[in-house]
Each structure stands twice: as structure tokens, then as C-alpha cells.
Scaffold this motif. Sequence first.
Motif, PDB file in Angstrom:
ATOM      1  N   LYS A 144       0.833  -1.210   0.000  1.00 25.88           N
ATOM      2  CA  LYS A 144       0.000   0.000   0.000  1.00 25.88           C
ATOM      3  C   LYS A 144       0.865   1.255   0.000  1.00 25.88           C
ATOM      4  O   LYS A 144       0.488   2.270  -0.562  1.00 25.88           O
ATOM      5  CB  LYS A 144      -0.905   0.032   1.236  1.00 25.88           C
ATOM      6  CG  LYS A 144      -1.892  -1.111   1.319  1.00 25.88           C
ATOM      7  CD  LYS A 144      -3.049  -0.911   0.391  1.00 25.88           C
ATOM      8  CE  LYS A 144      -4.136  -1.939   0.661  1.00 25.88           C
ATOM      9  NZ  LYS A 144      -5.222  -1.887  -0.283  1.00 25.88           N
ATOM     10  N   SER A 176      -8.709  -7.783   0.030  1.00 26.05           N
ATOM     11  CA  SER A 176     -10.154  -7.905   0.223  1.00 26.05           C
ATOM     12  C   SER A 176     -10.644  -6.927   1.292  1.00 26.05           C
ATOM     13  O   SER A 176      -9.986  -6.707   2.302  1.00 26.05           O
ATOM     14  CB  SER A 176     -10.486  -9.332   0.672  1.00 26.05           C
ATOM     15  OG  SER A 176     -11.815  -9.408   1.130  1.00 26.05           O
ATOM     16  N   ASP A 177     -11.824  -6.355   1.065  1.00 25.19           N
ATOM     17  CA  ASP A 177     -12.427  -5.467   2.061  1.00 25.19           C
ATOM     18  C   ASP A 177     -13.180  -6.245   3.135  1.00 25.19           C
ATOM     19  O   ASP A 177     -13.623  -5.669   4.119  1.00 25.19           O
ATOM     20  CB  ASP A 177     -13.402  -4.492   1.382  1.00 25.19           C
ATOM     21  CG  ASP A 177     -12.673  -3.458   0.551  1.00 25.19           C
ATOM     22  OD1 ASP A 177     -11.479  -3.212   0.817  1.00 25.19           O
ATOM     23  OD2 ASP A 177     -13.289  -2.892  -0.370  1.00 25.19           O
ATOM     24  N   LYS A 178     -13.330  -7.562   2.949  1.00 28.55           N
ATOM     25  CA  LYS A 178     -14.073  -8.372   3.912  1.00 28.55           C
ATOM     26  C   LYS A 178     -13.409  -8.374   5.285  1.00 28.55           C
ATOM     27  O   LYS A 178     -14.079  -8.326   6.303  1.00 28.55           O
ATOM     28  CB  LYS A 178     -14.221  -9.821   3.424  1.00 28.55           C
ATOM     29  CG  LYS A 178     -15.273  -9.981   2.342  1.00 28.55           C
ATOM     30  CD  LYS A 178     -15.654 -11.421   2.146  1.00 28.55           C
ATOM     31  CE  LYS A 178     -14.538 -12.204   1.502  1.00 28.55           C
ATOM     32  NZ  LYS A 178     -14.910 -13.561   1.121  1.00 28.55           N
ATOM     33  N   PRO A 191     -10.615  -6.089   6.685  1.00 27.38           N
ATOM     34  CA  PRO A 191      -9.662  -5.007   6.476  1.00 27.38           C
ATOM     35  C   PRO A 191      -8.563  -4.985   7.544  1.00 27.38           C
ATOM     36  O   PRO A 191      -8.859  -4.943   8.739  1.00 27.38           O
ATOM     37  CB  PRO A 191     -10.537  -3.751   6.561  1.00 27.38           C
ATOM     38  CG  PRO A 191     -11.708  -4.147   7.387  1.00 27.38           C
ATOM     39  CD  PRO A 191     -11.897  -5.619   7.184  1.00 27.38           C
TER      40      PRO A 191
END
Length: 131
Positions: A61, A75-77, A79
Motif C-alpha cells: 500500500k 479484500s475489504d471483507k 480489512p
Amino acid sequence: MEIKSKTVTVQKSAQELTAYLGDVQNFEAMMPDNISKFEVIRDDAFIFALKGMPDIALEVKEIVPGSKVVLGAISDKIPFQLTGNITEISEGTSQADLIFSGDFNPMMAMMVKGPITKFLETLSTNMESLS
């Protein structure tokens, strides 16, 4: 939830260690023995799994040369971020620690705290032995 590893001394300059951690292929060498999967999926991303755990996909990132590397969940599941903080000690030596921070409900946090703590300790111990 935030979990911090021990601070380790690494026989690499802060610039070298930042570059090392910024190259996702290098994480395979730092993984624990109970890894069941490791796959680089892009230049800045990889998937890994520990035995008995689901696959985890991470991507770079942020990289601050000589001081920080931030990996985050693709994945945003679930975070979360894994941050490597690096401090120059001398020309060829630096110190580093890893911080895991994630947004989990209390039940999930209780379930993952132990495995994540152990995982961070393994990563930092293996990082300490880099040369």
C-alpha cells in the motif's frame, strides 16, 4: 485491534530493508514453517495460507524509503494492515518492528489474536536473521 511484534536488529541498512520488504517475493523466505501456500499474484501482491487458516491476500500500500513499508489486505471483507517500521542504527544495521492493525469484531479479534501474534513473532525473528 493492534498487535506489535518485538523490535529486532537487522544486518541491513534502513534503505536495504525497506527495499527488501517492498519486494513481495521476499516474504516467502520469512514465512513460518506451517505455511501451506505462497503465491505472488502481481509485482506488489501475494497470497499466502497457513495450515488450517484461509488464504490471505496482501498488497503493498505504501513504501517510505528508509523508514516504512505498509502491506494491506486486498479484500475489504477483513480489512487490516501490516506495517514494518524501520529505523537506521548505523550504515549497515537497522531496527524494525511489525504492527498488525485490523478492524475486527470482538469475537473475531479473540479468535485471531493468538495466531496473528505468533505469525508476527515468526516474521520478525526471520527478519532478524537476514543478512
